[in-house]
Design a protein around this motif. Structure first.
Motif, PDB file in Angstrom:
ATOM      1  N   HIS A  19      -6.984  -4.440   5.971  1.00  0.00           N
ATOM      2  CA  HIS A  19      -7.433  -3.746   4.959  1.00  0.00           C
ATOM      3  C   HIS A  19      -8.847  -3.442   5.298  1.00  0.00           C
ATOM      4  O   HIS A  19      -9.215  -2.365   5.338  1.00  0.00           O
ATOM      5  CB  HIS A  19      -7.645  -4.469   3.507  1.00  0.00           C
ATOM      6  N   THR A  31      -7.642   7.430   3.267  1.00  0.00           N
ATOM      7  CA  THR A  31      -7.981   6.953   1.931  1.00  0.00           C
ATOM      8  C   THR A  31      -6.609   6.231   1.189  1.00  0.00           C
ATOM      9  O   THR A  31      -6.956   5.279   0.563  1.00  0.00           O
ATOM     10  CB  THR A  31      -8.659   7.989   1.077  1.00  0.00           C
ATOM     11  N   GLU A  32      -5.722   7.055   1.269  1.00  0.00           N
ATOM     12  CA  GLU A  32      -4.407   6.343   0.470  1.00  0.00           C
ATOM     13  C   GLU A  32      -3.956   5.213   1.028  1.00  0.00           C
ATOM     14  O   GLU A  32      -3.631   4.473   0.387  1.00  0.00           O
ATOM     15  CB  GLU A  32      -3.316   7.523   0.702  1.00  0.00           C
ATOM     16  N   ALA A  37      -6.463   2.986  -0.726  1.00  0.00           N
ATOM     17  CA  ALA A  37      -6.404   3.067  -2.305  1.00  0.00           C
ATOM     18  C   ALA A  37      -5.036   3.906  -2.570  1.00  0.00           C
ATOM     19  O   ALA A  37      -5.326   5.006  -3.118  1.00  0.00           O
ATOM     20  CB  ALA A  37      -7.601   3.488  -2.846  1.00  0.00           C
ATOM     21  N   ILE A  53       0.832  -1.316  -0.023  1.00  0.00           N
ATOM     22  CA  ILE A  53      -0.011   0.057  -0.071  1.00  0.00           C
ATOM     23  C   ILE A  53       0.927   1.452   0.098  1.00  0.00           C
ATOM     24  O   ILE A  53       0.363   2.361   0.281  1.00  0.00           O
ATOM     25  CB  ILE A  53      -1.111  -0.108   1.235  1.00  0.00           C
ATOM     26  N   ASP A 102      -3.159   3.913  -5.075  1.00  0.00           N
ATOM     27  CA  ASP A 102      -2.967   4.646  -6.475  1.00  0.00           C
ATOM     28  C   ASP A 102      -4.079   6.038  -6.666  1.00  0.00           C
ATOM     29  O   ASP A 102      -3.580   6.572  -7.762  1.00  0.00           O
ATOM     30  CB  ASP A 102      -3.156   3.315  -7.515  1.00  0.00           C
ATOM     31  N   LEU A 103      -4.869   5.895  -5.845  1.00  0.00           N
ATOM     32  CA  LEU A 103      -5.801   7.031  -6.163  1.00  0.00           C
ATOM     33  C   LEU A 103      -5.203   8.297  -6.218  1.00  0.00           C
ATOM     34  O   LEU A 103      -5.567   9.178  -7.224  1.00  0.00           O
ATOM     35  CB  LEU A 103      -6.660   7.181  -4.791  1.00  0.00           C
TER      36      LEU A 103
END
Lengths: 313, 456
Positions: free
Chosen positions: B420, B38-39, B42, A131, B44-45
């Protein structure tokens, strides 16, 4: 109790308490730890590595990566428990307070540079479950500096590991450029004889292939690609490129060879060792998955097979 | 305004300025928290947007929460109650407003510099030297304003809230300068292990000598006022105040129990972490016995409701903190989301709740009108309470998964998918907190701006 609280007693009293405590818990330990001698792995960083360390700080890498190995750690770097003398040039010290990613105390030389290039382009290219953010916003020089810093982590230990990477990288490139036959032969000859002769001792089952499939997706797909042809998203950065499994048929690949390469990695190439990530069953399962689906030949449960494990069908 | 009106009704311009500051930066701070959360779900957002890479977002979130939302909120209340408690006016509203403006400039510069990657890389001490100097100057100006107000007081007896605010401001000016190694402008750091010891001495004192004293000051003011009860015990006030200063300042090294620092220093940190029970319970018993039998009054006043809830969270976070200092507990909890949960109970559940309580208690007193919307304030209360408790649950679970898996030999990488789902829930809860901060800002602005209604 009837203590009279005047402005003077509050302000001067507080300041005196603070001064006393600063003396005890800051100044005394400073006198104590300030004379720390460099440890046996210590060396000064080069200018380039120091520039990389500045980028490491600027981009907040420290918030997810500690540099502080403890006696009961197992993961990356666990071979070396941190000593005070490892940090004598760290300015500021970057111990970190959270491990969202692995500890990087001993990252230097764990991977060759090309793995880092692919990983910084997008960490999921080499590590699908990661991540970590991508670092494509850094320019070429900055990226190089950051990689030099990463490769220096562990100082003299890192230098030792880097030297090993360099030696084997030259060998691996030579073998790759000599063509598939020579390459596979080179790979096989560098595996201890005993391992080469061992077939996968467990039979191929639907459940085992399903488990292998999941392990492959979580650990292997980034480089070797979804169909095992070595064309995963990391491939453009990596040289020698990830192995194409589909050429391995009739090239004397055994379950033992697959197991050994997954467990041990191939130093000098981007193939890391997985013995820390994966336990025995997971390695056998993913090896058989590769053998069945991509090589189209599995020696699972063939002779010599020893005494069957109790769970086998 | 002419001089006559000015004489009859103090303007509380400084308190007002800090109310706006707190409510505004709470929005920005919680937005950065939500962005970071949020990162983690996700990654790659926000791909390749270097200015908002996670490692720059996280320190922005933390610095804005500490110095943008919570501290100004607690100071806003202090700028109201200090003059009230001393039977006088603030020494200088002009100086106060000037301080608030400088404070906001420092915060805006902090956001920009961190986004540009200009950081000193030490947790809670990231801000670069010019901002450090501004922050220290701001604390000194606040202290100066308060001590001059004390000097011109009509009321001879100094109430406990005044002690806490005076000590909190002057001690923070000192520890902030010390912890940020302000005499070394370029690096803001020492070398090696001494740097870690100094950093965590300072880092823990952000809570011990800033947020806790200022929060205690608000609670000691709001709870007796809202319940119309005298304070339960002067002796407990004294015990709580002096023991806080002595004990809290010793414990920073409990962040370094697994690091090669001198063993005697770890022992001091562990023993004093357990001894934290003394200042914590002295304060809580005092507040809770003051409120005994008066929970109806607290429930009726949204400000007091926030503050009282904050004191309950203080109990949980402090007792938890004492246990977390035990080396055996830390083998599981260190380096993972357990600590993130702990930090959110402390800073949002305790100090943040009390800061909001301070705002909602003092705004009607300043304007002479009820809040624009009691409903919105109540709604915000529940959103934050649910969000904060939710954080605690999911992050504690995630932390236990991580800590136990690592002890069991699983790699950090392999544990990521296991946490997650908790990260997803955390981001959802963060959205609740961020939206409530936006509503809160609207409520604060309308409460000050609405002209209709007049004095009740």
């Amino acid at each position: 109790m009837n203590m009279k609280m005047t402005p003077l007693s509050v302000v001067i009293g507080s300041l005196l308490i603070l001064a006393t405590i600063v003396f005890v818990v800051v100044l005394l330990p400073y006198a104590n730890t300030n004379k720390t001698q460099p440890s046996e792995i210590f060396r000064q960083r080069t200018e380039f590595e120091s520039a990389g360390r500045k980028l490491y700080i600027a981009n907040g890498c420290v918030y997810c990566h500690s540099q502080s190995i403890r006696g009961f750690d197992w993961d990356l770097g666990a071979e070396r428990i941190a000593q005070a003398g490892d940090y004598v040039a760290d300015y500021p010290i970057l111990l970190g307070s959270e491990r969202t990613g692995p500890d990087l105390s001993q990252e230097g030389g764990e991977h060759p540079d090309d793995w880092h290039h692919a990983h910084f382009a997008n960490p999921r290219y080499t590590r699908p479950l990661s991540i970590m953010p991508e670092f494509g916003f850094l320019n070429v020089e900055q990226l190089e500096q950051l990689i030099r810093y990463a490769q220096s982590l562990g100082l003299k230990n890192a230098d030792h590991r880097m030297a090993r990477q360099t030696i084997w990288k030259a060998e691996a490139i030579k073998a790759f450029e000599a063509g598939p036959d020579a390459n596979v032969q080179w790979l096989n000859t560098n595996i201890p004889q005993g391992w080469r002769e061992v077939p996968n001792p467990y039979p191929t089952t639907e459940a085992g292939l399903a488990r292998g499939h999941k392990i492959y997706q979580d650990f292997c797909l980034g480089c070797h690609g979804p169909v095992g042809d070595g064309m995963g998203p990391a491939q453009p950065w990596i040289y020698p490129p990830p192995l194409n499994f589909t050429i391995l048929k009739n090239r004397e690949i055994s379950g033992g060879i697959l197991y050994y390469q997954i467990m041990n990695g191939i130093t000098g190439t981007a193939m890391p060792y997985f013995k820390r990530d994966l336990e025995s069953e997971k390695i056998w399962d993913v090896g058989d998955y590769v053998a069945v689906y991509f090589i189209n030949h599995s020696d699972a449960n063939t002779e010599p097979r020893g005494i069957d494990a109790a769970y086998e069908p | 305004m002419n001089a006559e009106i000015n004489e009859s009704a103090p303007s509380y311009a400084t308190a007002k300025a800090f109310c706006y500051t707190s409510a505004f930066w709470m929005m920005v701070a919680t937005f950065y928290g939500l962005l970071g959360a949020t990162e983690l779900v996700a990654p790659d957002l926000t791909g390749n947007l270097g200015h908002i890479v996670f490692g720059r977002v996280r320190p922005t979130h933390i610095n804005l929460v500490l110095f943008g939302f919570v501290t100004p909120g607690l100071l806003a209340a202090a700028f109201y109650y200090i003059p009230r408690l001393l039977g006088t006016r603030l020494f200088s509203e002009k100086l106060g407003v000037f301080t608030a403006v400088a404070w906001n400039l420092a915060l805006a510069t902090a956001v920009i510099t961190l986004a540009m990657g200009m950081t000193q890389g030490r947790e809670y001490a990231e801000l670069i030297w010019p901002i450090d100097v501004t922050v220290v100057a701001a604390f000194l100006l606040v202290f100066f304003n308060f001590i001059m107000t004390v000097r011109q007081r009509e009321e001879k007896v100094l109430y406990v809230s005044v002690w806490y605010v005076l000590a909190g401001c002057i001690l923070t000016a000192c520890t902030y300068a010390l912890g940020n190694v302000i005499w070394r402008p370029n690096s803001g750091a020492l070398v090696g292990i001494p740097d870690a010891i100094l950093l965590w001495f300072y880092g823990h004192n952000v809570f011990g000598l800033l947020l806790t004293p200022l929060s205690a000051g608000v609670a000691y003011y709001v709870i007796p006022r809202a319940t119309r009860s005298p304070l339960y015990s002067h002796t407990l006030s004294l015990l709580g105040f002096w023991s806080l200063l002595v004990v809290y300042t010793h414990i920073g090294t409990h962040h370094l129990l697994q690091v090669p620092v001198p063993t005697w220093l770890k022992v001091v940190a562990i023993v004093d972490s357990i001894a934290m029970v003394i200042p914590v319970m002295a304060f809580l018993i005092n507040i809770w016995y003051t409120a005994k039998g008066k929970l109806g009054e607290i429930h009726a006043d949204i400000g007091a409701k926030f503050v009282f809830t904050g004191t309950i969270m203080y109990f949980f976070v402090s007792i938890q903190g004492s246990f977390m200092a035990l080396p055996d507990v830390q083998r599981v909890t260190h380096f993972n989301n357990w600590v993130v949960a702990h930090a959110h109970i402390g800073v949002l559940g305790f100090a943040g709740m009390i800061a909001l309580g301070g705002l909602y208690y003092t705004i009607p007193k300043i304007t002479g009108r009820p809040l624009f919307s009691r409903f919105l304030a109540d709604f915000q209360y529940w959103m934050i309470l649910i969000g904060m408790v939710g954080f605690t649950i999911v992050l504690t679970i995630a932390g236990l998964i991580q800590g136990n898996a690592w002890l069991n030999g699983e790699t950090v990488y392999r544990v990521l998918p296991e946490i997650h789902a908790y990260y997803v829930t955390r981001a959802g809860l963060g959205l609740m907190i961020f939206s409530s901060a936006v509503l809160g800002f609207y409520n604060v602005v309308r409460s000050f701006q609405t002209r209709s209604g007049g004095r009740p």
